[in-house]
Design a protein around this motif. Structure first.
Motif, mmCIF file in Angstrom:
data_model
loop_
_atom_site.group_PDB
_atom_site.id
_atom_site.type_symbol
_atom_site.label_atom_id
_atom_site.label_comp_id
_atom_site.label_asym_id
_atom_site.label_seq_id
_atom_site.Cartn_x
_atom_site.Cartn_y
_atom_site.Cartn_z
ATOM 1 N N PRO A 45 36.973 45.453 38.321
ATOM 2 C CA PRO A 45 37.139 44.015 38.077
ATOM 3 C C PRO A 45 37.886 43.345 39.222
ATOM 4 O O PRO A 45 38.791 43.930 39.809
ATOM 5 C CB PRO A 45 37.947 43.962 36.778
ATOM 6 N N GLN A 46 37.464 42.153 39.536
ATOM 7 C CA GLN A 46 38.089 41.364 40.592
ATOM 8 C C GLN A 46 38.813 40.172 39.971
ATOM 9 O O GLN A 46 38.297 39.559 39.034
ATOM 10 C CB GLN A 46 37.029 40.850 41.568
ATOM 11 N N CYS A 47 39.970 39.856 40.488
ATOM 12 C CA CYS A 47 40.755 38.711 40.019
ATOM 13 C C CYS A 47 40.738 37.648 41.111
ATOM 14 O O CYS A 47 41.046 37.937 42.271
ATOM 15 C CB CYS A 47 42.183 39.162 39.716
ATOM 16 N N PHE A 48 40.364 36.433 40.722
ATOM 17 C CA PHE A 48 40.289 35.306 41.650
ATOM 18 C C PHE A 48 41.081 34.127 41.099
ATOM 19 O O PHE A 48 41.337 34.058 39.896
ATOM 20 C CB PHE A 48 38.835 34.843 41.823
ATOM 21 N N GLU A 49 41.425 33.184 41.968
ATOM 22 C CA GLU A 49 41.903 31.905 41.473
ATOM 23 C C GLU A 49 40.756 31.281 40.694
ATOM 24 O O GLU A 49 39.580 31.458 41.050
ATOM 25 C CB GLU A 49 42.318 31.004 42.631
ATOM 26 N N LYS A 50 41.075 30.572 39.622
ATOM 27 C CA LYS A 50 40.020 29.947 38.810
ATOM 28 C C LYS A 50 39.135 29.089 39.713
ATOM 29 O O LYS A 50 39.622 28.311 40.519
ATOM 30 C CB LYS A 50 40.618 29.098 37.702
ATOM 31 N N GLY A 51 37.836 29.285 39.603
ATOM 32 C CA GLY A 51 36.890 28.571 40.452
ATOM 33 C C GLY A 51 36.620 29.257 41.780
ATOM 34 O O GLY A 51 35.794 28.797 42.552
ATOM 35 N N GLY A 52 37.307 30.368 42.040
ATOM 36 C CA GLY A 52 37.123 31.092 43.295
ATOM 37 C C GLY A 52 35.867 31.941 43.319
ATOM 38 O O GLY A 52 35.492 32.476 44.356
ATOM 39 N N TYR A 53 35.236 32.067 42.184
ATOM 40 C CA TYR A 53 33.979 32.804 42.069
ATOM 41 C C TYR A 53 33.183 32.153 40.952
ATOM 42 O O TYR A 53 33.755 31.770 39.931
ATOM 43 C CB TYR A 53 34.235 34.283 41.736
ATOM 44 N N PRO A 55 38.692 49.733 46.535
ATOM 45 C CA PRO A 55 37.761 49.958 47.641
ATOM 46 C C PRO A 55 37.648 48.791 48.613
ATOM 47 O O PRO A 55 36.980 48.906 49.615
ATOM 48 C CB PRO A 55 36.430 50.211 46.939
ATOM 49 N N GLY A 56 38.282 47.681 48.323
ATOM 50 C CA GLY A 56 38.173 46.532 49.222
ATOM 51 C C GLY A 56 39.416 45.677 49.156
ATOM 52 O O GLY A 56 40.488 46.174 48.876
ATOM 53 N N GLY A 57 39.275 44.404 49.386
ATOM 54 C CA GLY A 57 40.445 43.563 49.417
ATOM 55 C C GLY A 57 40.231 42.148 48.950
ATOM 56 O O GLY A 57 40.980 41.263 49.323
ATOM 57 N N PHE A 58 39.211 41.896 48.134
ATOM 58 C CA PHE A 58 38.919 40.534 47.707
ATOM 59 C C PHE A 58 39.765 40.084 46.521
ATOM 60 O O PHE A 58 39.957 38.903 46.309
ATOM 61 C CB PHE A 58 37.439 40.387 47.338
ATOM 62 N N SER A 59 40.252 40.998 45.735
ATOM 63 C CA SER A 59 40.964 40.665 44.513
ATOM 64 C C SER A 59 42.415 40.300 44.813
ATOM 65 O O SER A 59 43.039 40.857 45.731
ATOM 66 C CB SER A 59 40.892 41.858 43.550
ATOM 67 N N LEU A 60 42.978 39.372 44.031
ATOM 68 C CA LEU A 60 44.304 38.830 44.310
ATOM 69 C C LEU A 60 45.433 39.857 44.243
ATOM 70 O O LEU A 60 46.481 39.661 44.851
ATOM 71 C CB LEU A 60 44.616 37.684 43.339
ATOM 72 N N GLU A 61 45.252 40.958 43.518
ATOM 73 C CA GLU A 61 46.329 41.946 43.402
ATOM 74 C C GLU A 61 46.401 42.890 44.598
ATOM 75 O O GLU A 61 47.392 43.603 44.779
ATOM 76 C CB GLU A 61 46.190 42.745 42.097
ATOM 77 N N THR A 62 45.391 42.905 45.446
ATOM 78 C CA THR A 62 45.336 43.842 46.567
ATOM 79 C C THR A 62 46.567 43.780 47.474
ATOM 80 O O THR A 62 47.127 44.827 47.802
ATOM 81 C CB THR A 62 44.039 43.630 47.376
ATOM 82 N N PRO A 63 47.032 42.590 47.879
ATOM 83 C CA PRO A 63 48.216 42.551 48.748
ATOM 84 C C PRO A 63 49.483 43.124 48.094
ATOM 85 O O PRO A 63 50.446 43.445 48.788
ATOM 86 C CB PRO A 63 48.403 41.055 49.048
#
Length: 124
Positions: free
Chosen positions: A39-47, A89-97
């Motif tokens: 699962p990926q977490c984005f700012e609302k409207g970011g996806y 596996p990547g870095g698009f989700s907000l928790e990655t940093p």
């Protein structure tokens, strides 16, 4: 009514931390490879969900969407949103940093749960 989504305490804590930094959120789980396998977490409207994707519930009040094809495969399963230490596996989700990654644990619904299953919302 049987909910399709639940969260661990760790996931709830991380969501609160992300809300403090980014405001309203949304979640999306695609059915592809790499980033799409978690699962990926984005700012609302970011996806933006695609046509006929399924919103299976709310994660601390924020929409949790699933790719339409993935939902067809997992429609008889309960999702538990969890968080792990480390990088996905990547870095698009907000928790990655933060050095964390969301993960979903699945289990099949029981017959009694299936009889009282919460409906999904489909994107248009």
């Amino acid at each position: 009514m049987t909910e399709r989504l639940s969260l661990t305490e760790g996931a709830k804590e991380l969501i609160r931390e992300l809300v403090n930094k980014h405001g309203d959120l949304m979640f999306y789980q695609a059915g592809g490879c790499c980033e799409g396998t978690q699962p990926q977490c984005f700012e609302k409207g970011g996806y933006y969900p695609r046509y006929n994707d399924a919103m299976i519930g709310l994660a601390e009040g924020f929409e949790f969407w699933i790719d339409r094809d993935l939902f067809e495969y997992w429609q008889y399963s309960h999702f538990t949103l969890d968080v792990l230490q480390g990088f996905g596996p990547g870095g698009f989700s907000l928790e990655t940093p933060l050095g964390k990654t969301f993960k979903v644990h699945y289990r099949l619904f029981t017959e009694s749960e299936l009889a009282d299953l919460a409906p999904v919302i489909r994107s248009l």
